[in-house]
Write a protein that holds these residues in place. Structure first.
Motif, PDB file in Angstrom:
ATOM      1  N   PRO A  74      -4.730   1.883 -10.364  1.00 35.52           N
ATOM      2  CA  PRO A  74      -4.338   3.202  -9.859  1.00 35.52           C
ATOM      3  C   PRO A  74      -5.452   3.948  -9.121  1.00 35.52           C
ATOM      4  O   PRO A  74      -5.205   5.025  -8.562  1.00 35.52           O
ATOM      5  N   LEU A  75      -6.669   3.395  -9.107  1.00 37.16           N
ATOM      6  CA  LEU A  75      -7.819   4.138  -8.600  1.00 37.16           C
ATOM      7  C   LEU A  75      -8.087   3.949  -7.114  1.00 37.16           C
ATOM      8  O   LEU A  75      -9.053   4.491  -6.585  1.00 37.16           O
ATOM      9  N   ALA A  76      -7.253   3.196  -6.419  1.00 39.21           N
ATOM     10  CA  ALA A  76      -7.415   3.017  -4.973  1.00 39.21           C
ATOM     11  C   ALA A  76      -6.241   3.653  -4.249  1.00 39.21           C
ATOM     12  O   ALA A  76      -5.099   3.611  -4.713  1.00 39.21           O
ATOM     13  N   ASP A  77      -6.532   4.254  -3.102  1.00 35.73           N
ATOM     14  CA  ASP A  77      -5.480   4.859  -2.279  1.00 35.73           C
ATOM     15  C   ASP A  77      -4.749   3.815  -1.443  1.00 35.73           C
ATOM     16  O   ASP A  77      -3.609   4.031  -1.042  1.00 35.73           O
ATOM     17  N   LEU A  78      -5.430   2.693  -1.189  1.00 39.34           N
ATOM     18  CA  LEU A  78      -4.821   1.652  -0.362  1.00 39.34           C
ATOM     19  C   LEU A  78      -5.414   0.297  -0.721  1.00 39.34           C
ATOM     20  O   LEU A  78      -6.624   0.164  -0.916  1.00 39.34           O
ATOM     21  N   ARG A 101       3.314 -10.731  -8.497  1.00 45.00           N
ATOM     22  CA  ARG A 101       3.741 -11.726  -9.495  1.00 45.00           C
ATOM     23  C   ARG A 101       3.041 -11.518 -10.831  1.00 45.00           C
ATOM     24  O   ARG A 101       3.660 -11.605 -11.893  1.00 45.00           O
ATOM     25  N   GLU A 102       1.747 -11.239 -10.776  1.00 43.93           N
ATOM     26  CA  GLU A 102       0.957 -11.057 -11.995  1.00 43.93           C
ATOM     27  C   GLU A 102       0.994  -9.619 -12.512  1.00 43.93           C
ATOM     28  O   GLU A 102       0.323  -9.284 -13.483  1.00 43.93           O
ATOM     29  N   LYS A 103       1.782  -8.766 -11.823  1.00 34.98           N
ATOM     30  CA  LYS A 103       1.955  -7.360 -12.219  1.00 34.98           C
ATOM     31  C   LYS A 103       0.629  -6.592 -12.240  1.00 34.98           C
ATOM     32  O   LYS A 103       0.434  -5.666 -13.031  1.00 34.98           O
ATOM     33  N   LYS A 112       4.214   1.853  -6.938  1.00 37.48           N
ATOM     34  CA  LYS A 112       3.114   2.749  -7.335  1.00 37.48           C
ATOM     35  C   LYS A 112       1.863   2.589  -6.477  1.00 37.48           C
ATOM     36  O   LYS A 112       1.107   3.547  -6.310  1.00 37.48           O
ATOM     37  N   ASN A 113       1.637   1.388  -5.970  1.00 40.53           N
ATOM     38  CA  ASN A 113       0.437   1.118  -5.182  1.00 40.53           C
ATOM     39  C   ASN A 113       0.788   0.910  -3.720  1.00 40.53           C
ATOM     40  O   ASN A 113       1.764   0.222  -3.403  1.00 40.53           O
ATOM     41  N   LYS A 114      -0.008   1.517  -2.831  1.00 43.28           N
ATOM     42  CA  LYS A 114       0.189   1.296  -1.407  1.00 43.28           C
ATOM     43  C   LYS A 114      -0.533   0.013  -1.013  1.00 43.28           C
ATOM     44  O   LYS A 114      -1.757  -0.094  -1.160  1.00 43.28           O
ATOM     45  N   VAL A 115       0.217  -0.973  -0.537  1.00 49.09           N
ATOM     46  CA  VAL A 115      -0.339  -2.278  -0.207  1.00 49.09           C
ATOM     47  C   VAL A 115       0.112  -2.682   1.191  1.00 49.09           C
ATOM     48  O   VAL A 115       1.289  -2.597   1.519  1.00 49.09           O
ATOM     49  N   VAL A 116      -0.858  -3.100   2.018  1.00 50.11           N
ATOM     50  CA  VAL A 116      -0.528  -3.611   3.351  1.00 50.11           C
ATOM     51  C   VAL A 116      -1.218  -4.961   3.538  1.00 50.11           C
ATOM     52  O   VAL A 116      -2.212  -5.257   2.875  1.00 50.11           O
ATOM     53  N   VAL A 117      -0.681  -5.759   4.425  1.00 50.15           N
ATOM     54  CA  VAL A 117      -1.308  -7.034   4.781  1.00 50.15           C
ATOM     55  C   VAL A 117      -1.911  -6.899   6.176  1.00 50.15           C
ATOM     56  O   VAL A 117      -1.222  -6.543   7.128  1.00 50.15           O
TER      57      VAL A 117
END
Length: 369
Positions: A142-146, A160-162, A168-173
């Motif tokens: 939870p400690l990263a904005d991206l 997959r590994e949760k 909840k987390n902003k993730v981009v490729v």
């Protein structure tokens, strides 16, 4: 904007090369750049040549888990962040990603962690290490904005590994990239020699599998004309040299050590090979594609996002398939040209350095806005 980059060590590799290019790019745009690392080395040496980039070495930062050093590192880094007051902290490599997220708790800055391959990814042999890092990553998630993943594979394994939650987390490729090479392959049949020349550029570490590649070469027929060149250094180098001598392959396999400009050596060879246990998205493969080389790569991590069977190379799952791929290019030299052309087309479409850097800068602006 003010940007602080933090990576665990200055050992040269894909992540290090990526950070170096980011520092150059953002400094050129007129942004204030600070680079922080845990050791001196090739990356630090190169970054110190970039005008107006401040550097700092925190000696307590170590790759291995060390409670006293880790606490000390977090405190020193937090003090530095408060002093610099950056708009963005961009973290690279697993240990720096953990320490950096802890150091920035409650501070007025945006935190980005680029995942160059998770420490719990498939292929890592130590189950204990995987469990420990997966547990820690869940705590600090939870400690990263991206989160920037360099491959779709890394994004999916986090879900997959949760470790990360898409809600909840902003993730981009953002795929890695390599510089556009002005002196690329001419793709002429005149360039084909009687001896098929393979090359692997990688650090001699437990992650890479130079030993597996050497053993595969030992299974080729005595009639197969080939040469294999290894570029790189690391703790397993002498072990690999000893194996080559033991197998009687000294006339076919050579070791050049670490080289600053690998493109010079890529152009002198025909096929790039990356035998490895796990990966994120290897820049070494992208560099080879940029100069028009077909690829043989272990079917791990994000390699399948770069290499497509019988189009621009082969993905291999075991020793038998590796031997078969080596043999294919030895026996079908015109395929080196055809697949090399395809590699370069894929590179130009999806994996140029300019596209990579522009995409990351766009993420910076989105976060700050």
């Amino acid at each position: 904007m003010k940007i602080l980059y933090f990576i665990t060590t200055s050992n040269w590799g894909g992540a290090s090369e990526h950070v170096f290019e980011l520092c150059k790019y953002e400094e050129k745009l007129g942004n204030s750049v600070t680079f922080v690392t845990g050791s001196k080395g090739e990356l630090l040496n190169r970054i110190e040549t970039i005008p107006n980039v401040s550097t700092r070495v925190i000696d307590s930062v170590k790759r291995k888990i060390s409670p006293l050093n880790d606490i000390r590192s977090v405190l020193v880094l937090r003090k530095l962040i408060k002093k610099i007051n950056p708009d963005i902290i961009h973290l690279h490599s697993s240990k720096a990603g953990i320490l950096g997220r802890l150091a920035a708790i409650g501070l007025d800055c945006k935190v980005i962690f680029t995942v160059h391959g998770w420490s719990f990814t498939d292929g890592i042999s130590s189950r204990f290490r995987k469990k420990v890092f997966k547990y820690i990553e869940k705590i600090v998630a939870p400690l990263a904005d991206l989160y920037i993943c360099v491959s779709n594979y890394d994004k999916q394994i986090a879900y997959r590994e949760k470790v990360l939650n898409p809600n909840k987390n902003k993730v981009v490729v953002v795929h890695n990239g390599a510089p556009l090479n002005k002196d690329c392959a001419s793709f002429s049949t005149n360039n084909i020699s009687k001896i098929t020349k393979f090359i692997m550029v990688a650090r001699f570490s437990n992650q890479k599998d130079q030993i597996g590649l050497i053993k595969a070469c030992g299974l080729l027929s005595s009639e197969d004309k080939f040469r294999l060149t290894f570029v790189g250094s690391g703790p397993n180098l002498e072990k690999c040299k000893a194996l080559v001598q033991k197998m009687g392959l000294g006339n076919s396999i050579q070791f050049l050590g670490f080289k600053r400009n690998v493109n010079t050596y890529l152009k002198k060879n025909d096929v790039f090979v990356l035998s490895t246990h796990y990966e994120g998205l290897p820049i070494s493969i992208i560099e080879s594609m940029s100069v028009g080389m077909p690829i043989i790569a272990s079917n791990v991590g994000g390699n399948k996002e770069l290499v497509f069977n019988k189009k621009n190379g082969f993905l291999v799952n075991n020793e038998k398939e590796l031997v078969r791929a080596l043999k294919y290019f030895i026996d079908n030299k015109k395929e080196i040209i055809r697949m090399g052309k395809k590699s370069q087309k894929i590179y130009l479409r999806d994996f140029t350095l300019s596209k990579n850097l522009n995409n990351i800068h766009r993420q910076y602006k989105t976060l700050l806005n």
